[in-house]
Design a protein around this motif. Structure first.
Motif, PDB file in Angstrom:
ATOM      1  N   LEU A  16       0.938  -1.236   0.077  1.00  0.00           N
ATOM      2  CA  LEU A  16      -0.116   0.186  -0.067  1.00  0.00           C
ATOM      3  C   LEU A  16       0.930   1.241   0.083  1.00  0.00           C
ATOM      4  O   LEU A  16       0.769   2.241  -0.701  1.00  0.00           O
ATOM      5  N   VAL A  17       1.789   1.228   0.819  1.00  0.00           N
ATOM      6  CA  VAL A  17       2.621   2.489   0.849  1.00  0.00           C
ATOM      7  C   VAL A  17       3.574   2.913  -0.037  1.00  0.00           C
ATOM      8  O   VAL A  17       3.782   3.840  -0.715  1.00  0.00           O
ATOM      9  N   THR A  18       4.081   1.622  -0.599  1.00  0.00           N
ATOM     10  CA  THR A  18       4.762   1.834  -2.216  1.00  0.00           C
ATOM     11  C   THR A  18       4.219   2.061  -3.321  1.00  0.00           C
ATOM     12  O   THR A  18       4.635   2.505  -4.342  1.00  0.00           O
ATOM     13  N   GLY A  19       2.808   1.746  -3.129  1.00  0.00           N
ATOM     14  CA  GLY A  19       2.067   2.251  -4.220  1.00  0.00           C
ATOM     15  C   GLY A  19       1.232   3.431  -4.048  1.00  0.00           C
ATOM     16  O   GLY A  19       0.644   4.016  -5.091  1.00  0.00           O
ATOM     17  N   SER A  20       1.580   4.297  -3.087  1.00  0.00           N
ATOM     18  CA  SER A  20       0.813   5.503  -2.783  1.00  0.00           C
ATOM     19  C   SER A  20       1.754   6.533  -2.483  1.00  0.00           C
ATOM     20  O   SER A  20       1.728   7.850  -2.943  1.00  0.00           O
ATOM     21  N   VAL A  21       2.950   6.542  -1.629  1.00  0.00           N
ATOM     22  CA  VAL A  21       4.089   7.205  -1.497  1.00  0.00           C
ATOM     23  C   VAL A  21       5.058   7.252  -2.733  1.00  0.00           C
ATOM     24  O   VAL A  21       6.074   6.410  -2.768  1.00  0.00           O
ATOM     25  N   LEU A  22       4.563   8.007  -3.708  1.00  0.00           N
ATOM     26  CA  LEU A  22       5.450   8.066  -4.931  1.00  0.00           C
ATOM     27  C   LEU A  22       5.248   9.367  -5.813  1.00  0.00           C
ATOM     28  O   LEU A  22       4.314  10.066  -5.483  1.00  0.00           O
ATOM     29  N   ARG A  24       9.208   7.905  -5.849  1.00  0.00           N
ATOM     30  CA  ARG A  24      10.192   7.815  -4.939  1.00  0.00           C
ATOM     31  C   ARG A  24      11.651   8.183  -5.590  1.00  0.00           C
ATOM     32  O   ARG A  24      11.946   7.272  -6.548  1.00  0.00           O
ATOM     33  N   PRO A  25      12.612   8.941  -5.168  1.00  0.00           N
ATOM     34  CA  PRO A  25      14.026   9.188  -5.590  1.00  0.00           C
ATOM     35  C   PRO A  25      14.509   7.924  -5.321  1.00  0.00           C
ATOM     36  O   PRO A  25      14.232   7.078  -4.227  1.00  0.00           O
ATOM     37  N   PHE A  45      13.347   4.261  -0.538  1.00  0.00           N
ATOM     38  CA  PHE A  45      13.107   5.268   0.688  1.00  0.00           C
ATOM     39  C   PHE A  45      14.197   6.091   1.095  1.00  0.00           C
ATOM     40  O   PHE A  45      15.203   5.861   1.914  1.00  0.00           O
ATOM     41  N   PHE A  46      14.149   7.554   0.443  1.00  0.00           N
ATOM     42  CA  PHE A  46      15.270   8.203   0.296  1.00  0.00           C
ATOM     43  C   PHE A  46      14.856   9.668   0.240  1.00  0.00           C
ATOM     44  O   PHE A  46      13.860  10.061  -0.400  1.00  0.00           O
ATOM     45  N   LEU A 179      20.310  15.107 -16.615  1.00  0.00           N
ATOM     46  CA  LEU A 179      20.657  14.014 -15.745  1.00  0.00           C
ATOM     47  C   LEU A 179      19.897  12.921 -15.816  1.00  0.00           C
ATOM     48  O   LEU A 179      20.265  11.645 -15.633  1.00  0.00           O
ATOM     49  N   GLN A 180      18.559  12.958 -16.368  1.00  0.00           N
ATOM     50  CA  GLN A 180      17.630  11.871 -16.882  1.00  0.00           C
ATOM     51  C   GLN A 180      17.416  10.911 -15.499  1.00  0.00           C
ATOM     52  O   GLN A 180      17.648   9.661 -15.823  1.00  0.00           O
ATOM     53  N   PRO A 181      17.036  11.573 -14.310  1.00  0.00           N
ATOM     54  CA  PRO A 181      16.929  10.818 -13.260  1.00  0.00           C
ATOM     55  C   PRO A 181      15.585   9.853 -13.573  1.00  0.00           C
ATOM     56  O   PRO A 181      14.767   9.900 -14.075  1.00  0.00           O
ATOM     57  N   VAL A 182      15.561   8.768 -12.628  1.00  0.00           N
ATOM     58  CA  VAL A 182      14.357   7.775 -12.589  1.00  0.00           C
ATOM     59  C   VAL A 182      13.884   7.762 -11.419  1.00  0.00           C
ATOM     60  O   VAL A 182      14.598   7.919 -10.302  1.00  0.00           O
ATOM     61  N   GLY A 183      12.733   7.558 -11.107  1.00  0.00           N
ATOM     62  CA  GLY A 183      12.145   7.244  -9.708  1.00  0.00           C
ATOM     63  C   GLY A 183      11.499   5.818  -9.736  1.00  0.00           C
ATOM     64  O   GLY A 183      11.090   5.134 -10.545  1.00  0.00           O
TER      65      GLY A 183
END
Length: 203
Positions: A16-22, A24-25, A45-46, A179-183
């Motif tokens: 639940l948390v990884t599917g809604s707190v996003l 994420r770097p 988690f950063f 930079l082309q960062p990904v999350g």
């Protein structure tokens, strides 16, 4: 619907948390063990904690199954230092290779084909392909949840040196297109920073 996480299996709460707190770097953390073996692992988690002194934080969870500490945390406890490398899309697949649970004696730089480069102050190497990397000295570790699977730790690091590639700097700001960062999203999904909009902060 109201859910009580204390009544849920920890993996259900995690999903639940990884599917809604996003989004994420990703902290791509390089460390070195007490006996000199390099280690490399990603953590989503950063975040940034403070600007003065510049302080970053990431949170390694305990291993599923036996609740053991991950090698990254063991190394930081032993050496008091680490590097946070920022992940760019050109090497995201190599980053993903390092998420495998390798034994402590395995060098993830060698396994992934990424380039270890010497840092200015810390013993751990930085990722040569990373266009931004932060050399950190350990400030504090806060353990949460004990030694069971799903528990974790908050690792706070004071930034001592910053490595920035010239090609990502534009008027002393980071150029996101360069930079082309990904999350990280939920499950196996990731996100690019290519669809952006601007909001001016109210005064």
């Amino acid at each position: 619907m109201i859910l009580d996480p204390s009544l849920m299996e920890w993996k259900e709460a995690y999903r639940l948390v990884t599917g809604s707190v996003l989004p994420r770097p990703i902290a791509f953390v390089s460390t070195i063990s007490a006996d000199g073996t390099p280690n490399l692992a990603p953590f989503s988690f950063f975040t940034v904690v403070a600007a003065d002194p510049l302080t970053l934080a990431f949170c390694p969870m305990r291993r599923d199954g036996d609740g053991a500490k991950k090698d990254t945390l063991v190394n930081i406890e032993a050496t008091g230092e680490f590097v946070i490398n920022i992940v760019s899309e050109p090497f995201v697949r190599q980053m993903n290779e390092t998420s495998k649970a390798f034994p402590p004696e395995v060098d993830e730089f060698a396994e992934s084909g990424l380039t270890p480069l010497a840092c200015a102050l810390v013993r751990a190497p930085r990722v040569g392909e990373a266009m931004v990397a932060y050399e950190c000295k350990l400030h504090q570790i806060v353990e949460v949840g004990g030694a069971k699977p799903g528990a974790g730790a908050l690792v706070l690091g004071t930034v001592e040196r910053i490595h920035v590639a010239y090609e990502v700097l534009n008027d002393n700001r980071i150029d996101l297109d360069a930079l082309q960062p990904v999350g990280r999203l939920g499950g196996a999904e990731y996100v690019r920073c290519t669809d952006r909009f601007t909001l001016v902060r109210p005064r």
